[in-house]
Design a protein around this motif. Structure first.
Motif, mmCIF file in Angstrom:
data_model
loop_
_atom_site.group_PDB
_atom_site.id
_atom_site.type_symbol
_atom_site.label_atom_id
_atom_site.label_comp_id
_atom_site.label_asym_id
_atom_site.label_seq_id
_atom_site.Cartn_x
_atom_site.Cartn_y
_atom_site.Cartn_z
ATOM 1 N N ILE A 1 0.825 -1.205 0.000
ATOM 2 C CA ILE A 1 0.000 0.000 0.000
ATOM 3 C C ILE A 1 0.864 1.262 0.000
ATOM 4 O O ILE A 1 2.024 1.235 0.397
ATOM 5 N N SER A 2 0.248 2.356 -0.446
ATOM 6 C CA SER A 2 0.900 3.655 -0.364
ATOM 7 C C SER A 2 -0.150 4.728 -0.099
ATOM 8 O O SER A 2 -1.321 4.568 -0.448
ATOM 9 N N PHE A 3 0.305 5.818 0.514
ATOM 10 C CA PHE A 3 -0.563 6.934 0.882
ATOM 11 C C PHE A 3 0.239 8.214 0.712
ATOM 12 O O PHE A 3 1.405 8.273 1.084
ATOM 13 N N GLU A 4 -0.409 9.248 0.152
ATOM 14 C CA GLU A 4 0.235 10.547 0.073
ATOM 15 C C GLU A 4 -0.818 11.629 0.161
ATOM 16 O O GLU A 4 -1.803 11.611 -0.571
ATOM 17 N N GLY A 5 -0.610 12.571 1.071
ATOM 18 C CA GLY A 5 -1.523 13.692 1.180
ATOM 19 C C GLY A 5 -1.531 14.319 2.547
ATOM 20 O O GLY A 5 -0.902 13.832 3.488
ATOM 21 N N LEU B 1 -7.141 16.905 4.882
ATOM 22 C CA LEU B 1 -8.023 16.757 3.723
ATOM 23 C C LEU B 1 -8.971 15.571 3.874
ATOM 24 O O LEU B 1 -10.004 15.503 3.217
ATOM 25 N N LEU B 2 -8.621 14.632 4.757
ATOM 26 C CA LEU B 2 -9.469 13.459 4.975
ATOM 27 C C LEU B 2 -10.711 13.779 5.799
ATOM 28 O O LEU B 2 -11.646 13.000 5.854
ATOM 29 N N LYS B 3 -10.738 14.952 6.434
ATOM 30 C CA LYS B 3 -11.838 15.310 7.327
ATOM 31 C C LYS B 3 -13.068 15.825 6.594
ATOM 32 O O LYS B 3 -14.153 15.849 7.150
ATOM 33 N N THR C 1 -12.755 17.483 0.009
ATOM 34 C CA THR C 1 -11.315 17.541 -0.252
ATOM 35 C C THR C 1 -10.623 16.180 -0.223
ATOM 36 O O THR C 1 -9.437 16.085 -0.535
ATOM 37 N N VAL C 2 -11.334 15.149 0.141
ATOM 38 C CA VAL C 2 -10.708 13.837 0.290
ATOM 39 C C VAL C 2 -10.100 13.322 -1.019
ATOM 40 O O VAL C 2 -9.120 12.578 -1.004
ATOM 41 N N GLN C 3 -10.615 13.749 -2.166
ATOM 42 C CA GLN C 3 -10.088 13.273 -3.445
ATOM 43 C C GLN C 3 -8.680 13.798 -3.721
ATOM 44 O O GLN C 3 -8.006 13.318 -4.624
ATOM 45 N N LYS C 4 -8.200 14.770 -2.944
ATOM 46 C CA LYS C 4 -6.844 15.293 -3.120
ATOM 47 C C LYS C 4 -5.794 14.404 -2.470
ATOM 48 O O LYS C 4 -4.599 14.619 -2.644
ATOM 49 N N VAL C 5 -6.221 13.413 -1.710
ATOM 50 C CA VAL C 5 -5.317 12.462 -1.073
ATOM 51 C C VAL C 5 -5.182 11.243 -1.983
ATOM 52 O O VAL C 5 -6.166 10.762 -2.539
ATOM 53 N N THR C 6 -3.959 10.756 -2.136
ATOM 54 C CA THR C 6 -3.694 9.630 -3.024
ATOM 55 C C THR C 6 -3.431 8.360 -2.216
ATOM 56 O O THR C 6 -2.565 8.366 -1.337
ATOM 57 N N LEU D 1 -8.747 -5.882 0.486
ATOM 58 C CA LEU D 1 -9.135 -4.484 0.570
ATOM 59 C C LEU D 1 -8.265 -3.740 -0.439
ATOM 60 O O LEU D 1 -7.040 -3.745 -0.319
ATOM 61 N N GLN D 2 -8.882 -3.149 -1.458
ATOM 62 C CA GLN D 2 -8.132 -2.445 -2.497
ATOM 63 C C GLN D 2 -8.348 -0.948 -2.358
ATOM 64 O O GLN D 2 -9.486 -0.481 -2.284
ATOM 65 N N PHE D 3 -7.233 -0.210 -2.347
ATOM 66 C CA PHE D 3 -7.268 1.239 -2.194
ATOM 67 C C PHE D 3 -6.942 1.898 -3.529
ATOM 68 O O PHE D 3 -5.951 1.565 -4.162
ATOM 69 N N ASN D 4 -7.806 2.829 -3.956
ATOM 70 C CA ASN D 4 -7.582 3.591 -5.185
ATOM 71 C C ASN D 4 -8.067 5.008 -4.930
ATOM 72 O O ASN D 4 -9.249 5.308 -5.063
ATOM 73 N N ASN D 5 -7.126 5.860 -4.513
ATOM 74 C CA ASN D 5 -7.442 7.230 -4.112
ATOM 75 C C ASN D 5 -8.509 7.220 -3.034
ATOM 76 O O ASN D 5 -8.336 6.574 -2.012
ATOM 77 N N GLN D 6 -9.654 7.859 -3.241
ATOM 78 C CA GLN D 6 -10.654 7.910 -2.174
ATOM 79 C C GLN D 6 -11.566 6.684 -2.147
ATOM 80 O O GLN D 6 -12.453 6.587 -1.313
ATOM 81 N N ASP D 7 -11.342 5.747 -3.036
ATOM 82 C CA ASP D 7 -12.191 4.560 -3.099
ATOM 83 C C ASP D 7 -11.559 3.380 -2.386
ATOM 84 O O ASP D 7 -10.353 3.144 -2.477
ATOM 85 N N LEU D 8 -12.397 2.631 -1.688
ATOM 86 C CA LEU D 8 -11.998 1.379 -1.061
ATOM 87 C C LEU D 8 -12.914 0.300 -1.603
ATOM 88 O O LEU D 8 -14.134 0.403 -1.499
ATOM 89 N N ALA D 9 -12.315 -0.712 -2.217
ATOM 90 C CA ALA D 9 -13.096 -1.828 -2.756
ATOM 91 C C ALA D 9 -12.796 -3.077 -1.937
ATOM 92 O O ALA D 9 -11.654 -3.330 -1.569
#
Length: 193
Positions: A128-132, A136-138, A142-147, A175-183
């Protein structure tokens, strides 16, 4: 937590230290082939390696401080993991993080107990990776600006949760992470009976 092995650090302060001014602070630190453990817990991280640095324009105000943890490597009960982490501006952190490894869930719990969770078992495989900026998560706007990207694969995960010790058994899936989406892909398990 305690450690055995080669640990190094270098600290520097530059500037005036008074009631009105605070010096610039910088530190470099790390470890090589180190074992990290807590004397009260059963699990150890072995063969740990880390290169880190910390810098702040003020030794008393970490608003604009930066922390970098690079080339993190270790083995948690013979399961290898690699990671990198950077945090900029501590008052409103901008975080860059990546993690890759297979971890035994019980080993994670034994190294760092999680409040409300007990009897954690199973395998977690993460890439996994996260950047932002965390603020912005609050807000939904603005949550879509987090990668975020990557996946966590759960294999035969079992645990109890909460005061009532609600049991989750044989949880499997991804659990798959794609920007603001969790599948959730092929997630299955048993909740109580």
């Amino acid at each position: 937590y305690r450690s055995e092995g080669d640990v190094f650090f270098n600290l520097a302060l530059k500037g005036e230290l008074s009631e009105r001014k605070s010096p610039y602070i910088s530190a470099s630190f790390g470890c090589t082939n180190t074992t990290v453990y807590h004397p009260d817990y059963k699990t150890q991280i072995k063969k740990a390696n880390l290169n880190g640095s910390f810098a702040s324009p003020s030794a008393t105000d970490f608003t604009n401080a930066e922390l970098f943890l690079r080339e993190i490597y270790g083995e948690l009960n013979d399961q290898v993991f690699n990671a990198n982490l950077s945090i900029r501006k501590f008052n409103d952190p901008y975080i860059t993080f990546d993690f890759k490894g297979d971890l035994d869930a019980a080993s994670i719990y034994n190294f760092y107990p999680i409040s409300g969770v007990n009897d954690l078992r199973g395998l977690l495989s993460a890439d996994i990776s996260f950047e932002g900026q965390t603020s912005l998560l609050k807000k939904k706007a603005t949550v879509q600006k987090v990668t975020t990207s990557g996946a966590i694969v759960m294999s035969d995960l079992n645990f109890g949760y909460g005061k009532q010790q609600v049991q989750f058994k044989d949880v499997n899936g991804t659990l798959q992470f794609n920007n603001q989406d969790l599948a959730l892909s092929n997630v299955s398990g048993q909740f109580e009976n």
